[in-house]
Design a protein around this motif. Structure first.
Motif, PDB file in Angstrom:
ATOM      1  N   GLU A  72       0.428   5.925   3.498  1.00  0.00           N
ATOM      2  CA  GLU A  72       0.950   4.704   2.891  1.00  0.00           C
ATOM      3  C   GLU A  72       0.593   3.481   3.723  1.00  0.00           C
ATOM      4  OE1 GLU A  72       5.363   3.947   1.967  1.00  0.00           O
ATOM      5  OE2 GLU A  72       4.900   5.880   1.007  1.00  0.00           O
ATOM      6  N   ILE A  73       0.844   3.566   5.041  1.00  0.00           N
ATOM      7  CA  ILE A  73       0.591   2.416   5.906  1.00  0.00           C
ATOM      8  C   ILE A  73      -0.905   2.179   6.059  1.00  0.00           C
ATOM      9  CG2 ILE A  73       0.822   1.558   8.268  1.00  0.00           C
ATOM     10  CD1 ILE A  73       3.615   2.870   8.297  1.00  0.00           C
ATOM     11  N   LEU A  74      -1.671   3.253   6.176  1.00  0.00           N
ATOM     12  CA  LEU A  74      -3.124   3.094   6.293  1.00  0.00           C
ATOM     13  C   LEU A  74      -3.678   2.396   5.057  1.00  0.00           C
ATOM     14  CD1 LEU A  74      -5.710   3.699   7.929  1.00  0.00           C
ATOM     15  CD2 LEU A  74      -5.876   5.852   6.667  1.00  0.00           C
ATOM     16  N   GLU A  75      -3.211   2.820   3.880  1.00  0.00           N
ATOM     17  CA  GLU A  75      -3.664   2.202   2.641  1.00  0.00           C
ATOM     18  C   GLU A  75      -3.238   0.736   2.570  1.00  0.00           C
ATOM     19  OE1 GLU A  75      -3.644   3.018  -2.192  1.00  0.00           O
ATOM     20  OE2 GLU A  75      -2.436   4.285  -0.861  1.00  0.00           O
ATOM     21  N   GLU A  76      -1.998   0.483   2.952  1.00  0.00           N
ATOM     22  CA  GLU A  76      -1.487  -0.886   2.949  1.00  0.00           C
ATOM     23  C   GLU A  76      -2.300  -1.776   3.883  1.00  0.00           C
ATOM     24  OE1 GLU A  76       2.606  -3.286   4.144  1.00  0.00           O
ATOM     25  OE2 GLU A  76       2.694  -1.101   3.881  1.00  0.00           O
ATOM     26  N   MET A  77      -2.592  -1.279   5.072  1.00  0.00           N
ATOM     27  CA  MET A  77      -3.344  -2.052   6.059  1.00  0.00           C
ATOM     28  C   MET A  77      -4.785  -2.296   5.620  1.00  0.00           C
ATOM     29  SD  MET A  77      -1.450  -2.937   8.497  1.00  0.00           S
ATOM     30  CE  MET A  77       0.150  -2.581   9.173  1.00  0.00           C
ATOM     31  N   THR A  78      -5.451  -1.246   5.124  1.00  0.00           N
ATOM     32  CA  THR A  78      -6.838  -1.412   4.710  1.00  0.00           C
ATOM     33  C   THR A  78      -6.926  -2.346   3.505  1.00  0.00           C
ATOM     34  OG1 THR A  78      -6.694   0.687   3.503  1.00  0.00           O
ATOM     35  CG2 THR A  78      -7.687   0.761   5.688  1.00  0.00           C
ATOM     36  N   ASN A  79      -6.002  -2.202   2.552  1.00  0.00           N
ATOM     37  CA  ASN A  79      -5.974  -3.115   1.401  1.00  0.00           C
ATOM     38  C   ASN A  79      -5.740  -4.551   1.845  1.00  0.00           C
ATOM     39  OD1 ASN A  79      -6.423  -1.052  -0.395  1.00  0.00           O
ATOM     40  ND2 ASN A  79      -4.269  -0.802  -0.947  1.00  0.00           N
ATOM     41  N   TYR A  80      -4.809  -4.734   2.775  1.00  0.00           N
ATOM     42  CA  TYR A  80      -4.499  -6.071   3.285  1.00  0.00           C
ATOM     43  C   TYR A  80      -5.754  -6.732   3.861  1.00  0.00           C
ATOM     44  CZ  TYR A  80      -2.543  -9.808   6.139  1.00  0.00           C
ATOM     45  OH  TYR A  80      -2.271 -11.029   6.699  1.00  0.00           O
ATOM     46  N   ILE A  81      -6.490  -5.980   4.690  1.00  0.00           N
ATOM     47  CA  ILE A  81      -7.688  -6.533   5.327  1.00  0.00           C
ATOM     48  C   ILE A  81      -8.744  -6.880   4.283  1.00  0.00           C
ATOM     49  CG2 ILE A  81      -9.629  -5.988   6.863  1.00  0.00           C
ATOM     50  CD1 ILE A  81      -7.576  -4.371   8.561  1.00  0.00           C
ATOM     51  N   ILE A  82      -8.979  -5.980   3.322  1.00  0.00           N
ATOM     52  CA  ILE A  82      -9.980  -6.236   2.281  1.00  0.00           C
ATOM     53  C   ILE A  82      -9.561  -7.443   1.435  1.00  0.00           C
ATOM     54  CG2 ILE A  82     -11.186  -5.293   0.261  1.00  0.00           C
ATOM     55  CD1 ILE A  82     -11.971  -3.947   2.934  1.00  0.00           C
ATOM     56  N   ASN A  83      -8.275  -7.505   1.078  1.00  0.00           N
ATOM     57  CA  ASN A  83      -7.787  -8.631   0.269  1.00  0.00           C
ATOM     58  C   ASN A  83      -7.906  -9.954   1.006  1.00  0.00           C
ATOM     59  OD1 ASN A  83      -7.152  -6.920  -1.839  1.00  0.00           O
ATOM     60  ND2 ASN A  83      -5.008  -6.703  -1.232  1.00  0.00           N
ATOM     61  N   GLU A  84      -7.582  -9.934   2.298  1.00  0.00           N
ATOM     62  CA  GLU A  84      -7.612 -11.166   3.091  1.00  0.00           C
ATOM     63  C   GLU A  84      -9.035 -11.592   3.411  1.00  0.00           C
ATOM     64  OE1 GLU A  84      -4.950 -13.141   4.473  1.00  0.00           O
ATOM     65  OE2 GLU A  84      -3.842 -12.065   2.914  1.00  0.00           O
ATOM     66  N   GLY A  86     -12.153  -9.649   2.510  1.00  0.00           N
ATOM     67  CA  GLY A  86     -13.283  -9.050   1.796  1.00  0.00           C
ATOM     68  C   GLY A  86     -13.862  -7.881   2.578  1.00  0.00           C
ATOM     69  N   GLU A  87     -14.902  -7.261   2.019  1.00  0.00           N
ATOM     70  CA  GLU A  87     -15.454  -6.065   2.648  1.00  0.00           C
ATOM     71  C   GLU A  87     -16.579  -6.379   3.622  1.00  0.00           C
ATOM     72  OE1 GLU A  87     -16.113  -2.570   0.352  1.00  0.00           O
ATOM     73  OE2 GLU A  87     -14.746  -3.222  -1.215  1.00  0.00           O
ATOM     74  N   GLU A  88     -17.053  -7.630   3.616  1.00  0.00           N
ATOM     75  CA  GLU A  88     -18.176  -7.976   4.472  1.00  0.00           C
ATOM     76  C   GLU A  88     -17.717  -8.146   5.913  1.00  0.00           C
ATOM     77  OE1 GLU A  88     -21.512 -11.271   3.604  1.00  0.00           O
ATOM     78  OE2 GLU A  88     -20.736 -10.109   1.904  1.00  0.00           O
ATOM     79  N   VAL A  89     -18.555  -7.748   6.840  1.00  0.00           N
ATOM     80  CA  VAL A  89     -18.226  -7.921   8.252  1.00  0.00           C
ATOM     81  C   VAL A  89     -18.573  -9.346   8.656  1.00  0.00           C
ATOM     82  CG1 VAL A  89     -18.747  -7.162  10.597  1.00  0.00           C
ATOM     83  CG2 VAL A  89     -18.619  -5.490   8.741  1.00  0.00           C
ATOM     84  N   ILE A  90     -17.585 -10.054   9.177  1.00  0.00           N
ATOM     85  CA  ILE A  90     -17.771 -11.480   9.430  1.00  0.00           C
ATOM     86  C   ILE A  90     -18.366 -11.758  10.804  1.00  0.00           C
ATOM     87  CG2 ILE A  90     -16.594 -13.699   9.692  1.00  0.00           C
ATOM     88  CD1 ILE A  90     -14.558 -12.600   7.571  1.00  0.00           C
TER      89      ILE A  90
END
Length: 129
Positions: A72-84, A86-90
């Motif tokens: 649950e937390i892993l999914e929440e964290m990964t979704n948060y990062i992608i949402n904030e 995106g998937e591109e490495v900055i």
């Protein structure tokens, strides 16, 4: 059953994820009571000045009663990062050789379909961990 060797018992189910200089090993292991748990090992390759290299390893133990919370937390964290972000490495400033490593990774990923990439790693030799 008692004549099973330790090694056989060790490798119940394993997967390997290669990520540049890091490799992640996912291993299902058995408790003394013959229940199963998961270990996740991060192995990172470092190069000595003389060109030889060594690995640093970190291991996480994950037991069944923690799976739901962890997932649950892993999914929440990964979704948060992608949402904030995106998937591109900055940024690649945090690691000198990041760009090269990232490009190497990418060309490898793109040239192989994900299903065959997974198959490629099943016959990993455990000597080079």
């Amino acid at each position: 059953m008692s004549d099973k060797g330790m090694m056989e018992k060790e490798e119940i189910f394993s997967k390997v994820l290669r990520a540049g200089r890091r490799t992640y090993f996912f291993d299902v292991r058995s408790t003394r009571a013959d229940d199963y748990y998961l270990t996740i090992t991060e192995s990172k390759k470092f190069t000595n000045d003389d060109g030889s290299f060594y690995y640093k390893k970190h291991k996480i133990y994950l037991y069944k009663e923690d799976f739901d919370g962890f997932r649950e937390i892993l999914e929440e964290m990964t979704n948060y990062i992608i949402n904030e972000k995106g998937e591109e490495v900055i940024s690649e400033r945090h690691q000198k050789d990041f760009k090269k490593e990232y490009e190497d990774d990418n060309s490898e990923k793109n040239s192989t379909a994900t299903s065959s990439a997974a198959e490629k790693f099943t016959d990993v030799s455990f000597d080079d961990i």
